[in-house]
Scaffold this motif. Structure first.
Motif, PDB file in Angstrom:
ATOM      1  N   LEU A  58      -7.680   0.189  -2.199  1.00 13.86           N
ATOM      2  CA  LEU A  58      -6.623   0.380  -1.197  1.00 13.86           C
ATOM      3  C   LEU A  58      -5.484  -0.584  -1.484  1.00 13.86           C
ATOM      4  O   LEU A  58      -5.696  -1.795  -1.602  1.00 13.86           O
ATOM      5  CB  LEU A  58      -7.171   0.156   0.209  1.00 13.86           C
ATOM      6  N   THR A  59      -4.272  -0.032  -1.614  1.00 11.02           N
ATOM      7  CA  THR A  59      -3.096  -0.823  -1.957  1.00 11.02           C
ATOM      8  C   THR A  59      -1.955  -0.460  -1.024  1.00 11.02           C
ATOM      9  O   THR A  59      -1.701   0.726  -0.775  1.00 11.02           O
ATOM     10  CB  THR A  59      -2.675  -0.565  -3.417  1.00 11.02           C
ATOM     11  N   GLU A  60      -1.283  -1.465  -0.512  1.00 10.98           N
ATOM     12  CA  GLU A  60      -0.122  -1.222   0.344  1.00 10.98           C
ATOM     13  C   GLU A  60       1.129  -1.075  -0.519  1.00 10.98           C
ATOM     14  O   GLU A  60       1.220  -1.629  -1.613  1.00 10.98           O
ATOM     15  CB  GLU A  60       0.059  -2.377   1.327  1.00 10.98           C
ATOM     16  N   GLY A  61       2.115  -0.331  -0.007  1.00  8.45           N
ATOM     17  CA  GLY A  61       3.376  -0.190  -0.714  1.00  8.45           C
ATOM     18  C   GLY A  61       4.177   0.961  -0.160  1.00  8.45           C
ATOM     19  O   GLY A  61       3.614   1.931   0.371  1.00  8.45           O
ATOM     20  N   THR A  62       5.490   0.861  -0.276  1.00 12.60           N
ATOM     21  CA  THR A  62       6.383   1.937   0.158  1.00 12.60           C
ATOM     22  C   THR A  62       7.344   2.270  -0.968  1.00 12.60           C
ATOM     23  O   THR A  62       7.651   1.434  -1.827  1.00 12.60           O
ATOM     24  CB  THR A  62       7.181   1.524   1.414  1.00 12.60           C
ATOM     25  N   ASP A  63       7.819   3.533  -0.969  1.00 14.08           N
ATOM     26  CA  ASP A  63       8.757   4.034  -1.982  1.00 14.08           C
ATOM     27  C   ASP A  63       8.255   3.685  -3.381  1.00 14.08           C
ATOM     28  O   ASP A  63       8.887   2.956  -4.159  1.00 14.08           O
ATOM     29  CB  ASP A  63      10.156   3.477  -1.745  1.00 14.08           C
ATOM     30  N   VAL A  64       7.089   4.238  -3.700  1.00 14.26           N
ATOM     31  CA  VAL A  64       6.372   3.929  -4.937  1.00 14.26           C
ATOM     32  C   VAL A  64       6.634   5.023  -5.972  1.00 14.26           C
ATOM     33  O   VAL A  64       6.573   6.222  -5.654  1.00 14.26           O
ATOM     34  CB  VAL A  64       4.859   3.813  -4.657  1.00 14.26           C
ATOM     35  N   GLU A  65       6.912   4.633  -7.217  1.00 17.93           N
ATOM     36  CA  GLU A  65       7.171   5.596  -8.294  1.00 17.93           C
ATOM     37  C   GLU A  65       5.870   6.051  -8.947  1.00 17.93           C
ATOM     38  O   GLU A  65       4.959   5.256  -9.161  1.00 17.93           O
ATOM     39  CB  GLU A  65       8.061   4.974  -9.366  1.00 17.93           C
TER      40      GLU A  65
END
Length: 400
Positions: A213-220
């Motif tokens: 599980l990894t957090e992040g936004t606007d990921v390519e």
């Protein structure tokens, strides 16, 4: 693989409500092959897996190929493609250099030290053989630690990234199919279990651990997919990190198999290449030649007989030990030999006689046989040893 695995949190019944601790719903994704008629897995996401906020073209590394004309056997020195410290800033996805390819499969090579972008291949499965080095393969299914001698099978459309570990380069031989890659069918029962005569079994396969599980936004995410010229690329931007799967189950997932767990099939006389098969895809097979006891008939000749594989091109990647049949040719660790259909090939001069009486070969090579002709990628033209074709004639070649 028809070998069921379960990881993380899933509901008791498929296609039913799976609630978060706060009372919301997880989003169920079916990842399946062949239009609901083959292996599949169910993944449970925290976010909507279809969501994206941008899509732009991804210019793929050079995929142009040229025919093998004039038709010749060729020797390619793959280690020359990544000289010096270049590997430290190279990743295992965008840094791949195309060596050979046709409409069914592409073979590339990379020496990497940098983490890759998130990536998925929408054309077919990938089989990545780790020549040396170590890495963690991070995927929506969880993570896999891989190292020297591992075959890593990554199903089509699996979002993943490669993270090299350690101080040495991750050297990877990348076989990209336009189909699925499976164990050889003759090794499988009608229900998909590996049979007693198979040279490996389910105990030898390593699946992912996690969940991851990894957090992040606007990921390519880089996506390789079908396009007007066969292969195209798109760069997605998604609103939340795709590594948001709290659990999954099924028979479709990435796995690793180490070549050291392959049990070679030997005989009194020389065994043909199909005895060394590991995997297969559409119009190609993957075999390996591992350290083994060799032919024990009193009159045996342990190296291969000369042969014309009239329906296929043969690609050998030499990745360990000393390959007896190629001594004197210049081939060594990290070399590829391409022996095309239409050319009779076999041991180098003197190898036939030298092998008589041998009881064991300490050699390691990965072979890909394709049933359509292979063309040369830019990595082949950049690493070719032009003298190889004439080594069966004592080095006598065309007049200079």
């Amino acid at each position: 693989m028809a070998h069921y695995r379960q990881l993380g949190s899933i509901p008791r019944k498929r296609h039913t409500q799976h609630r978060t601790p706060e009372g919301g719903l997880y989003y169920e994704e079916l990842m399946g092959e062949e239009g609901f008629f083959s292996d599949s897995s169910l993944l449970y996401h925290k976010g909507i897996p279809s969501a994206m906020v941008d899509a732009t073209p991804w210019e793929l590394p050079g995929l142009a190929t040229t025919p093998n004309l004039p038709l010749k056997p060729r020797h390619l020195k793959l280690h020359e493609l990544f000289p010096g410290e270049e590997w430290k800033n190279t990743d295992a996805v965008t840094g791949r250099r195309l060596v050979l390819g046709n409409g069914d499969v592409r073979i590339g090579y990379v020496a990497a030290g940098a983490p890759s972008a998130l990536y998925r291949n929408g054309l077919g499965d990938e089989c990545v053989y780790v020549e040396s080095g170590t890495a963690t393969l991070e995927t929506v299914f969880g993570s896999l630690k891989v190292g020297e001698g591992d075959y890593v099978i990554i199903p089509r459309a699996t979002t993943h990234r490669w993270v090299p570990t350690g101080d040495a380069p991750l050297r990877a031989y990348c076989i990209e199919a336009n189909s699925h890659i499976t164990p050889a069918r003759r090794y499988l029962s009608k229900y998909g279990q590996l049979l007693e005569h198979a040279p490996y079994c389910e105990r030898d396969l390593r699946g992912p651990v996690g969940p991851l599980l990894t957090e992040g936004t606007d990921v390519e995410i880089l996506v390789k997919h079908r396009g007007p010229n066969g292969v195209a690329g798109t760069r997605y931007v998604v609103p939340h990190h795709p590594f948001d799967v709290v659990g999954w189950d099924g028979c479709l997932y990435p796995y690793a198999f180490n070549v050291g767990d392959y049990e070679p099939i030997t005989g009194r006389i020389h065994q043909p290449p199909p005895a060394h098969q590991v995997f297969e895809g559409e119009n190609f097979v993957i075999c390996n030649f591992v350290p083994r006891k060799v032919d024990y008939h009193p009159l045996s000749i342990p190296v291969p007989y000369y042969h014309s594989n009239v329906d296929s091109d043969e690609v050998m990647f030499y990745c360990g030990g000393s390959y007896e049949a190629r001594k004197g040719s210049g081939i060594g660790q990290g070399s590829i030999s391409l022996h095309p259909g239409g050319h009779t090939h076999g041991p180098q001069p003197g190898a036939y006689e030298r092998s008589i009486g041998a009881e064991f070969f300490d050699e390691l090579a990965v072979m890909v046989d394709t049933f359509r002709p292979l063309e040369l990628g830019e990595g082949a033209t950049a690493s070719e040893d032009p003298k190889y074709a004439w080594t069966w004639s004592g080095g006598r070649g065309p007049a200079q």
